[in-house]
Design a protein around this motif. Structure first.
Motif, PDB file in Angstrom:
ATOM      1  N   ARG A  60     -45.635 -13.956  27.460  1.00  0.00           N
ATOM      2  CA  ARG A  60     -46.545 -15.064  27.760  1.00  0.00           C
ATOM      3  C   ARG A  60     -47.669 -15.183  26.731  1.00  0.00           C
ATOM      4  O   ARG A  60     -48.194 -16.270  26.495  1.00  0.00           O
ATOM      5  CB  ARG A  60     -47.107 -14.873  29.167  1.00  0.00           C
ATOM      6  CG  ARG A  60     -48.109 -15.913  29.608  1.00  0.00           C
ATOM      7  CD  ARG A  60     -47.478 -17.315  29.672  1.00  0.00           C
ATOM      8  NE  ARG A  60     -48.513 -18.321  29.700  1.00  0.00           N
ATOM      9  CZ  ARG A  60     -49.159 -18.724  30.764  1.00  0.00           C
ATOM     10  NH1 ARG A  60     -48.858 -18.230  31.947  1.00  0.00           N
ATOM     11  NH2 ARG A  60     -50.077 -19.644  30.673  1.00  0.00           N
ATOM     12  N   ARG A  61     -48.031 -14.090  26.076  1.00  0.00           N
ATOM     13  CA  ARG A  61     -49.084 -14.148  25.051  1.00  0.00           C
ATOM     14  C   ARG A  61     -48.750 -15.162  23.948  1.00  0.00           C
ATOM     15  O   ARG A  61     -49.648 -15.738  23.339  1.00  0.00           O
ATOM     16  CB  ARG A  61     -49.311 -12.768  24.436  1.00  0.00           C
ATOM     17  CG  ARG A  61     -50.053 -11.845  25.365  1.00  0.00           C
ATOM     18  CD  ARG A  61     -50.405 -10.513  24.692  1.00  0.00           C
ATOM     19  NE  ARG A  61     -50.828  -9.578  25.719  1.00  0.00           N
ATOM     20  CZ  ARG A  61     -50.168  -8.487  26.061  1.00  0.00           C
ATOM     21  NH1 ARG A  61     -49.063  -8.149  25.430  1.00  0.00           N
ATOM     22  NH2 ARG A  61     -50.617  -7.710  27.017  1.00  0.00           N
ATOM     23  N   ASP A  62     -47.479 -15.352  23.708  1.00  0.00           N
ATOM     24  CA  ASP A  62     -47.047 -16.318  22.696  1.00  0.00           C
ATOM     25  C   ASP A  62     -47.098 -17.764  23.199  1.00  0.00           C
ATOM     26  O   ASP A  62     -46.881 -18.693  22.423  1.00  0.00           O
ATOM     27  CB  ASP A  62     -45.621 -16.008  22.231  1.00  0.00           C
ATOM     28  CG  ASP A  62     -45.528 -14.683  21.493  1.00  0.00           C
ATOM     29  OD1 ASP A  62     -46.548 -14.243  20.917  1.00  0.00           O
ATOM     30  OD2 ASP A  62     -44.432 -14.087  21.503  1.00  0.00           O
ATOM     31  N   TYR A  63     -47.338 -17.939  24.498  1.00  0.00           N
ATOM     32  CA  TYR A  63     -47.323 -19.267  25.120  1.00  0.00           C
ATOM     33  C   TYR A  63     -48.545 -19.442  26.021  1.00  0.00           C
ATOM     34  O   TYR A  63     -48.440 -19.441  27.242  1.00  0.00           O
ATOM     35  CB  TYR A  63     -46.035 -19.447  25.942  1.00  0.00           C
ATOM     36  CG  TYR A  63     -44.787 -19.315  25.112  1.00  0.00           C
ATOM     37  CD1 TYR A  63     -44.292 -20.399  24.394  1.00  0.00           C
ATOM     38  CD2 TYR A  63     -44.124 -18.094  25.018  1.00  0.00           C
ATOM     39  CE1 TYR A  63     -43.161 -20.271  23.606  1.00  0.00           C
ATOM     40  CE2 TYR A  63     -42.988 -17.959  24.233  1.00  0.00           C
ATOM     41  CZ  TYR A  63     -42.512 -19.052  23.531  1.00  0.00           C
ATOM     42  OH  TYR A  63     -41.392 -18.928  22.756  1.00  0.00           O
ATOM     43  N   PRO A  64     -49.724 -19.607  25.432  1.00  0.00           N
ATOM     44  CA  PRO A  64     -50.947 -19.673  26.239  1.00  0.00           C
ATOM     45  C   PRO A  64     -50.973 -20.849  27.222  1.00  0.00           C
ATOM     46  O   PRO A  64     -51.653 -20.773  28.247  1.00  0.00           O
ATOM     47  CB  PRO A  64     -52.069 -19.784  25.201  1.00  0.00           C
ATOM     48  CG  PRO A  64     -51.405 -20.221  23.944  1.00  0.00           C
ATOM     49  CD  PRO A  64     -50.000 -19.731  23.997  1.00  0.00           C
ATOM     50  N   ASP A  65     -50.231 -21.907  26.931  1.00  0.00           N
ATOM     51  CA  ASP A  65     -50.190 -23.057  27.833  1.00  0.00           C
ATOM     52  C   ASP A  65     -49.026 -22.990  28.816  1.00  0.00           C
ATOM     53  O   ASP A  65     -48.755 -23.956  29.529  1.00  0.00           O
ATOM     54  CB  ASP A  65     -50.107 -24.356  27.025  1.00  0.00           C
ATOM     55  CG  ASP A  65     -51.339 -24.576  26.169  1.00  0.00           C
ATOM     56  OD1 ASP A  65     -52.439 -24.169  26.598  1.00  0.00           O
ATOM     57  OD2 ASP A  65     -51.194 -25.139  25.066  1.00  0.00           O
ATOM     58  N   GLY A  66     -48.326 -21.870  28.845  1.00  0.00           N
ATOM     59  CA  GLY A  66     -47.178 -21.705  29.737  1.00  0.00           C
ATOM     60  C   GLY A  66     -45.871 -21.763  28.971  1.00  0.00           C
ATOM     61  O   GLY A  66     -45.768 -22.411  27.924  1.00  0.00           O
ATOM     62  N   PHE A  67     -44.885 -21.058  29.488  1.00  0.00           N
ATOM     63  CA  PHE A  67     -43.561 -21.036  28.862  1.00  0.00           C
ATOM     64  C   PHE A  67     -42.934 -22.423  29.017  1.00  0.00           C
ATOM     65  O   PHE A  67     -42.968 -23.019  30.093  1.00  0.00           O
ATOM     66  CB  PHE A  67     -42.696 -19.958  29.523  1.00  0.00           C
ATOM     67  CG  PHE A  67     -41.513 -19.558  28.709  1.00  0.00           C
ATOM     68  CD1 PHE A  67     -41.670 -18.819  27.547  1.00  0.00           C
ATOM     69  CD2 PHE A  67     -40.234 -19.915  29.099  1.00  0.00           C
ATOM     70  CE1 PHE A  67     -40.571 -18.442  26.778  1.00  0.00           C
ATOM     71  CE2 PHE A  67     -39.132 -19.539  28.346  1.00  0.00           C
ATOM     72  CZ  PHE A  67     -39.301 -18.810  27.187  1.00  0.00           C
TER      73      PHE A  67
END
Length: 178
Positions: A60-67
Motif C-alpha cells: 500500500r505504501r506504493d499506492y497512497p490513494d488506494g490500490f
C-alpha cells in the motif's frame, strides 16, 4: 464442474472455503486500502494471519490513494496453504464503477501476476459479486470468459473458482458448460 482448455489449464468451479484450498495463489477480492474488510477479504486476512496485513501495508505504501481497481499484486500468503495472495480490487457497482472491462481486468491481471511469481494453480472468488453489488450472473460470465481468453492460461495447470454458496456455483458452472 471443470473444463479442459485447448491450451493447458483445467478450469473448474467448486463450492468451498477459498482460505483452505491448496493452490499456489489465492486471489483476494480486496478493498482499495488492502487492510482487510468483510466477506472474502476479511476471511482471507483472518486465515492468513498478521503477516498478510504487514505485506499489504508494504504494498500500500506504493499506492497512497488506494490500490487501483482492476490491478493485481502478489504478496506472501502468510498462514494460508497457498504461497501467494494476489490482491485485486474489483469495481464497486454501488459507487458507479460499472465498466465490465474493470471487472475483466481483475481476473486477467491476477493471472498475469500469478504467472509472474511462478504459480501454476490459482483460486478466484466471485470478485465484486458481494457487497460491491455486481450481478452474480454478470460476474460469472465476465470471470469465465476472462480466464478462458487469457494468454496466461497456457502457463497454468489449474484455475478454480471457489464459491461460497450453491447459487454462485450454479452460475459459474453454467458459464463453464457454455
Amino acid at each position: 464442474m471443470s473444463t479442459q482448455s485447448a491450451q493447458s489449464a483445467n478450469i473448474e468451479a467448486i463450492k468451498g472455503d477459498i482460505t483452505a484450498i491448496e493452490v499456489d495463489a489465492v486471489v483476494n477480492a480486496a478493498n482499495s486500502s488492502l487492510m482487510g474488510g468483510g466477506g472474502v477479504d476479511g476471511a482471507i486476512h483472518r486465515a492468513a494471519g498478521p503477516e498478510l496485513l504487514e505485506h499489504s501495508k508494504e504494498l500500500r505504501r506504493d499506492y497512497p490513494d488506494g490500490f487501483p481497481v482492476g490491478a493485481a499484486a502478489a504478496i506472501p500468503a502468510g498462514q494460508l496453504p497457498a504461497q501467494w495472495v494476489i490482491q485485486t480490487v474489483g469495481p464497486n457497482w454501488n459507487v458507479g464503477e460499472r465498466d465490465e472491462s474493470l471487472l475483466r481486468s481483475c481476473f486477467t491481471s491476477a493471472l498475469d501476476e500469478a504467472v509472474r511469481v511462478g504459480a501454476r494453480s490459482v483460486a478466484f472468488p466471485a470478485i465484486s459479486a458481494g457487497i460491491y453489488g455486481w450481478d452474480p450472473k454478470t460476474v460469472a460470465r465476465v470471470a469465465v470468459s476472462a480466464v478462458r481468453e487469457s494468454a496466461r492460461l497456457a502457463d497454468l495447470d489449474r484455475v478454480v473458482f471457489v464459491l461460497f454458496n450453491d447459487d454462485l456455483l450454479q452460475l459459474f458452472t453454467a458459464e463453464l458448460d457454455n
